[in-house]
Motif scaffolding. Sequence first.
Motif, short mmCIF file in Angstrom:
data_model
loop_
_atom_site.label_atom_id
_atom_site.label_comp_id
_atom_site.label_asym_id
_atom_site.label_seq_id
_atom_site.Cartn_x
_atom_site.Cartn_y
_atom_site.Cartn_z
N LYS A 132 0.83 -1.21 0.00
CA LYS A 132 0.00 0.00 0.00
C LYS A 132 0.87 1.26 0.00
N ALA A 133 1.93 1.25 0.82
CA ALA A 133 2.82 2.42 0.89
C ALA A 133 3.55 2.62 -0.43
N THR A 139 2.19 6.82 -6.84
CA THR A 139 1.18 7.81 -7.22
C THR A 139 1.73 9.23 -7.06
N ILE A 140 2.47 9.46 -5.96
CA ILE A 140 3.09 10.78 -5.74
C ILE A 140 4.10 11.08 -6.85
N ILE A 141 4.94 10.09 -7.19
CA ILE A 141 5.94 10.27 -8.25
C ILE A 141 5.27 10.64 -9.57
N SER A 142 4.19 9.94 -9.87
CA SER A 142 3.49 10.18 -11.14
C SER A 142 2.80 11.54 -11.15
N ALA A 148 12.15 9.90 -9.91
CA ALA A 148 12.38 8.92 -8.85
C ALA A 148 11.65 7.63 -9.21
N ARG A 149 12.01 6.57 -8.53
CA ARG A 149 11.31 5.29 -8.71
C ARG A 149 11.26 4.56 -7.38
N HIS A 178 3.95 11.68 1.73
CA HIS A 178 3.64 10.27 1.94
C HIS A 178 2.96 10.09 3.30
N SER A 179 1.68 9.74 3.28
CA SER A 179 0.91 9.67 4.53
C SER A 179 1.28 8.46 5.38
N LEU A 180 1.94 7.46 4.81
CA LEU A 180 2.26 6.23 5.56
C LEU A 180 3.71 6.20 6.02
N ASP A 181 4.44 7.26 5.75
CA ASP A 181 5.89 7.28 6.04
C ASP A 181 6.19 6.98 7.51
#
Length: 253
Positions: A132-133, A139-142, A148-149, A178-181
């Motif tokens: 999920k993370a 999604t953030i990268i896109s 980044a990858r 990133h909300s799950l960081d």
Amino acid sequence: MSLLQKTLRQSDTSSSKIVIFTDLDDSLIQTEGKLPSNAQTFLGATDRTGKPLSFFTQSQKALLAMFASANATVIPVTGRNTDALNRVHHDFNSYRVVSHGAVVLTRDGKLCQNWLGEIDRELSHWPELLAKANQEINTIISSLRLDARSRVIVDQDIPAYISVKGESKALAAIRQNHSLDHHFYRHENGRNHALMPPYARKKRAVEYLKKQMQLDDNDLIIGIGDSISDLDFMHACQFSMMPTNSQIVRDKL
């Protein structure tokens, strides 16, 4: 023979064991761009296609030779996965800690089943959060069109950690959004970030091996690393060593 070599040899005549827990990349080997100028080098590791990727310097080779002369046991403690460790040109003949501590290999290079038993309960729910993370990071990268990858590294069928590679600005933007960081322990060094579950901790794997090998305060245990995240497992050893050109020295000393 140096004083340190003599001391190590004298230690070898006692009942004490000498064990070296060591990080690899930027500690014992490095890529060509990070080599000292005019350094004599030896092949350290290859990439997936067999091309030279990393190198030992003469001094790093001398350090390993000194450990060998003292019958020290050298155990790699690395972020490399099993396949990447197998491409390192050094014959490790004891346990190996790979994938930032998520995987412990036995002397014959197989997954340590007792270690698997140690982390088995955590493997029931953390892989879902890793997936999920990783999806959110991509999604953030896109959406932000970042250079980044990100991917989940699976080693020995164990979802080990999330590997994120990119420029510093891109990595900072991912972390900010990133909300799950906050669920993960983080390793950061240059272009490489890793988000790790609780079972992917080098210190935890080192502490486990100290018990398996029945090491105690009468044994000589040395930790070698270069990254700030290595300090955790180095503190589990009696002595610490780090290259002078390392993140630890730059940021902590």
